[in-house]
Design a protein around this motif. Structure first.
Motif, short mmCIF file in Angstrom:
data_model
loop_
_atom_site.label_atom_id
_atom_site.label_comp_id
_atom_site.label_asym_id
_atom_site.label_seq_id
_atom_site.Cartn_x
_atom_site.Cartn_y
_atom_site.Cartn_z
N VAL A 17 0.68 -1.22 0.17
CA VAL A 17 0.10 -0.18 0.50
C VAL A 17 0.72 1.46 -0.15
N ALA A 18 1.89 1.32 0.70
CA ALA A 18 2.96 2.59 0.27
C ALA A 18 3.45 2.56 -0.61
N ARG A 19 3.71 2.15 -1.59
CA ARG A 19 3.95 1.90 -2.41
C ARG A 19 3.18 2.28 -3.87
N LEU A 20 1.91 2.12 -3.79
CA LEU A 20 0.96 3.06 -4.37
C LEU A 20 0.59 3.99 -3.29
N GLY A 21 1.42 4.41 -2.89
CA GLY A 21 0.78 5.84 -2.24
C GLY A 21 0.11 6.19 -0.92
N GLY A 22 0.13 4.37 -0.64
CA GLY A 22 -1.41 4.73 0.25
C GLY A 22 -0.75 4.84 1.83
N ARG A 23 -1.93 3.75 2.45
CA ARG A 23 -1.64 4.28 4.31
C ARG A 23 -2.52 3.03 4.82
N PHE A 24 -2.03 2.72 6.38
CA PHE A 24 -2.69 2.16 6.61
C PHE A 24 -3.61 2.78 7.89
N LEU A 25 -4.49 3.51 8.39
CA LEU A 25 -4.53 3.75 9.73
C LEU A 25 -5.65 3.16 10.57
N VAL A 26 -5.75 3.03 11.98
CA VAL A 26 -5.37 3.62 12.89
C VAL A 26 -6.14 3.97 13.84
N PRO A 27 -7.03 3.26 14.45
CA PRO A 27 -7.64 4.75 15.93
C PRO A 27 -6.55 4.41 17.07
N GLY A 28 -6.87 6.31 16.97
CA GLY A 28 -5.49 6.99 17.33
C GLY A 28 -5.32 8.03 16.87
N ASP A 29 -4.93 7.67 15.12
CA ASP A 29 -3.74 7.71 14.61
C ASP A 29 -4.68 9.44 14.47
N PRO A 30 -3.93 10.71 14.17
CA PRO A 30 -4.99 11.92 13.55
C PRO A 30 -5.61 12.01 12.32
N GLU A 31 -5.84 11.11 11.54
CA GLU A 31 -6.77 11.28 10.68
C GLU A 31 -7.59 10.04 10.72
N TRP A 32 -7.73 9.73 11.86
CA TRP A 32 -9.04 8.25 11.81
C TRP A 32 -9.92 9.16 11.74
N PRO A 33 -11.53 9.26 11.00
CA PRO A 33 -12.23 9.59 11.63
C PRO A 33 -12.77 8.68 12.86
N ARG A 34 -13.18 9.94 13.69
CA ARG A 34 -13.90 9.23 14.91
C ARG A 34 -15.44 8.68 15.11
N GLN A 35 -15.79 9.59 14.12
CA GLN A 35 -17.20 9.32 14.02
C GLN A 35 -17.50 7.70 13.66
N LEU A 36 -16.24 7.22 12.99
CA LEU A 36 -16.20 5.56 13.25
C LEU A 36 -16.63 4.89 14.23
N ASP A 37 -16.08 5.10 15.42
CA ASP A 37 -16.25 4.70 16.32
C ASP A 37 -17.74 4.82 17.13
N ASP A 38 -18.55 5.26 16.32
CA ASP A 38 -20.13 4.59 16.76
C ASP A 38 -20.34 3.54 16.72
N LEU A 39 -19.22 2.68 15.49
CA LEU A 39 -20.27 1.12 15.33
C LEU A 39 -20.13 0.31 15.98
N GLU A 40 -18.76 1.33 17.47
CA GLU A 40 -18.64 0.05 19.23
C GLU A 40 -17.62 -1.24 17.90
N ASP A 41 -18.20 -1.74 18.00
CA ASP A 41 -17.76 -3.85 18.37
C ASP A 41 -17.25 -4.08 16.81
N ALA A 42 -18.07 -3.24 16.00
CA ALA A 42 -18.64 -3.52 14.19
C ALA A 42 -17.66 -2.53 14.09
N ARG A 43 -16.95 -1.55 14.27
CA ARG A 43 -16.22 -0.65 14.31
C ARG A 43 -14.82 -1.18 13.03
N PRO A 44 -13.92 -0.84 12.29
CA PRO A 44 -13.63 -1.10 11.82
C PRO A 44 -12.05 -1.14 12.12
N LEU A 45 -11.31 -2.63 11.80
CA LEU A 45 -9.68 -2.28 12.57
C LEU A 45 -8.46 -1.46 12.48
N GLY A 46 -9.34 -0.98 11.12
CA GLY A 46 -8.15 -0.06 10.37
C GLY A 46 -9.01 0.44 9.04
#
Length: 387
Positions: free
Chosen positions: A79-108
């Motif tokens: 993903v880095a070679r594609l110019g991308g990244r992997f985001l996880v909860p707690g990252d500055p770029e993580w959209p915190r509204q996804l936390d509303d999904l609770e246990d169904a929240r994305p792992l990343g």
């Protein structure tokens, strides 16, 4: 390797191990942390007698098999070679509204594109609908997305054929921002007919997904992807949907999360509008353009302009003048006394109003009688907004 790096690496591995939205995995993650969860899977047992209490053996066995083949370092490099990244909860770029999904929240989230996801998500609207949409649906989705983009809103959709593709193109065509949420790896262009569109979104907007590079879509992954679209955005607009439609899944997920749900009405004879109309009878708000969407999801005071028909010259008449005009017969001339009687006004006052109406082109005089202007004049007035 720091504890934070171990957690990130474990979450990347777990996107290969568990299906999106798996609440059993979410509970295990909350209990053991990502690194602990992955370690328990790879140990084929552990210090806890039942580390995944309440989760069936078949599910856990599947996790264990996939955990043995997960290669997070390879996925992160790709993903880095594609110019991308992997985001996880707690990252500055993580959209915190996804936390509303609770246990169904994305792992990343695996992400491609130059923009800041968190900043974009705070001002985003989902536009979703039928894959086999009508020309009306495609035109409406593109126009709506273009209007939202011009007002500074980010258009989020699923990159599918039909309404999704039209919405992305409408935003891109207005040099606006758009996000495609995929049900596969961000390096897998699906549908293949949208490979060029997805590439353009990755260059100008954002392409993201929960699954690791190389993962292919399945029917269940499309359904589970929709919860991310619903949670990520401030509201969801449905443009054409049958009674059984993934778009309705997105809309109802948005409603459960407390987001705005909106629908674009269509012909009552069209099966592709039936699902939207069912939403409009319940949890959805009817909208017809970007102004009305912004009124719901935007800041306080962002009201759609008032809607009314054209203002006709007759609408500008004073009430007593309009009453005299209405007292004239439709076809034949009438005497002053008859008009005054029908208008309920004094003849002198009626005569003054008739001269006013004459100067405005509404009536004409026939010797001592008065009548409405002839049909040719009426047709001209009608063409120019008159009576």
């Amino acid at each position: 390797m720091t504890a934070e790096e171990r957690e990130r690496l474990a979450r990347a591995a777990l996107t290969h191990v568990v299906e999106p939205g798996d609440e059993h995995a979410g509970r295990a993650l909350r209990r053991h942390g990502a690194a602990g969860f992955l370690r328990l899977l790879r140990e084929d047992g552990g210090p806890l007698a039942d580390p995944f209490q309440g989760t069936g053996e078949r599910r856990v066995d599947g996790w264990r098999r996939r955990a043995r083949t997960a290669a997070p370092d390879r996925d992160l490099d790709l993903v880095a070679r594609l110019g991308g990244r992997f985001l996880v909860p707690g990252d500055p770029e993580w959209p915190r509204q996804l936390d509303d999904l609770e246990d169904a929240r994305p792992l990343g989230l695996w992400v491609r594109g130059p923009a800041d996801l968190r900043g974009w998500a705070l001002r985003s609207v989902a536009v979703v609908g039928a894959r086999a949409c009508t020309p009306y649906g495609a035109h409406t989705a593109a126009t709506l997305a273009a209007g939202l983009a011009e007002r500074g809103w980010v258009v989020v959709s699923g990159a599918a054929f039909g309404v999704d593709g039209a919405a992305h193109r409408g935003a891109l065509g207005s040099d606006g921002a758009t996000v495609a949420v995929l049900a596969c790896g961000v390096d897998v262009p699906y549908p293949r007919g949208h490979a060029r569109l997805i590439r353009r979104i990755a260059e100008q907007g954002l392409v993201l997904g929960e699954l690791p590079p190389g993962a292919h879509p399945t029917r269940s992954r499309f359904v589970l992807r929709n919860r991310v679209i619903a949670a990520l955005t401030r509201g969801t607009v449905v443009v054409e949907a049958e009674y059984r439609s993934g778009s309705l899944v997105t809309a109802r997920a948005a409603a459960r999360l407390g987001r705005h749900v909106m629908g674009i009405p269509g012909p009552v004879t069209s099966g592709l509008s039936a699902g939207v109309h069912e939403l409009l009878r319940g949890e959805a708000t009817l909208v017809t353009d970007a102004d009305e969407v912004e009124e719901l999801v935007g800041a306080i005071g962002r009201l759609a302009p008032a809607r009314r028909g054209p203002v006709l010259p007759r609408d500008l008449l004073a009430p007593d003048t309009a009453r005299v005009l209405e007292a004239l017969p439709g076809r034949s001339p009438a005497a002053l006394a008859e008009i005054a009687a029908r208008a309920g006004t004094h003849p002198d006052h009626t005569l003054a109003k008739l001269y006013e109406l004459h100067s405005l082109g509404f009536v004409e005089r026939r010797q001592d009688d008065w009548q409405l202007t002839n049909r040719r004049t009426e047709a001209s007035n009608a063409r120019h907004g008159g009576t």
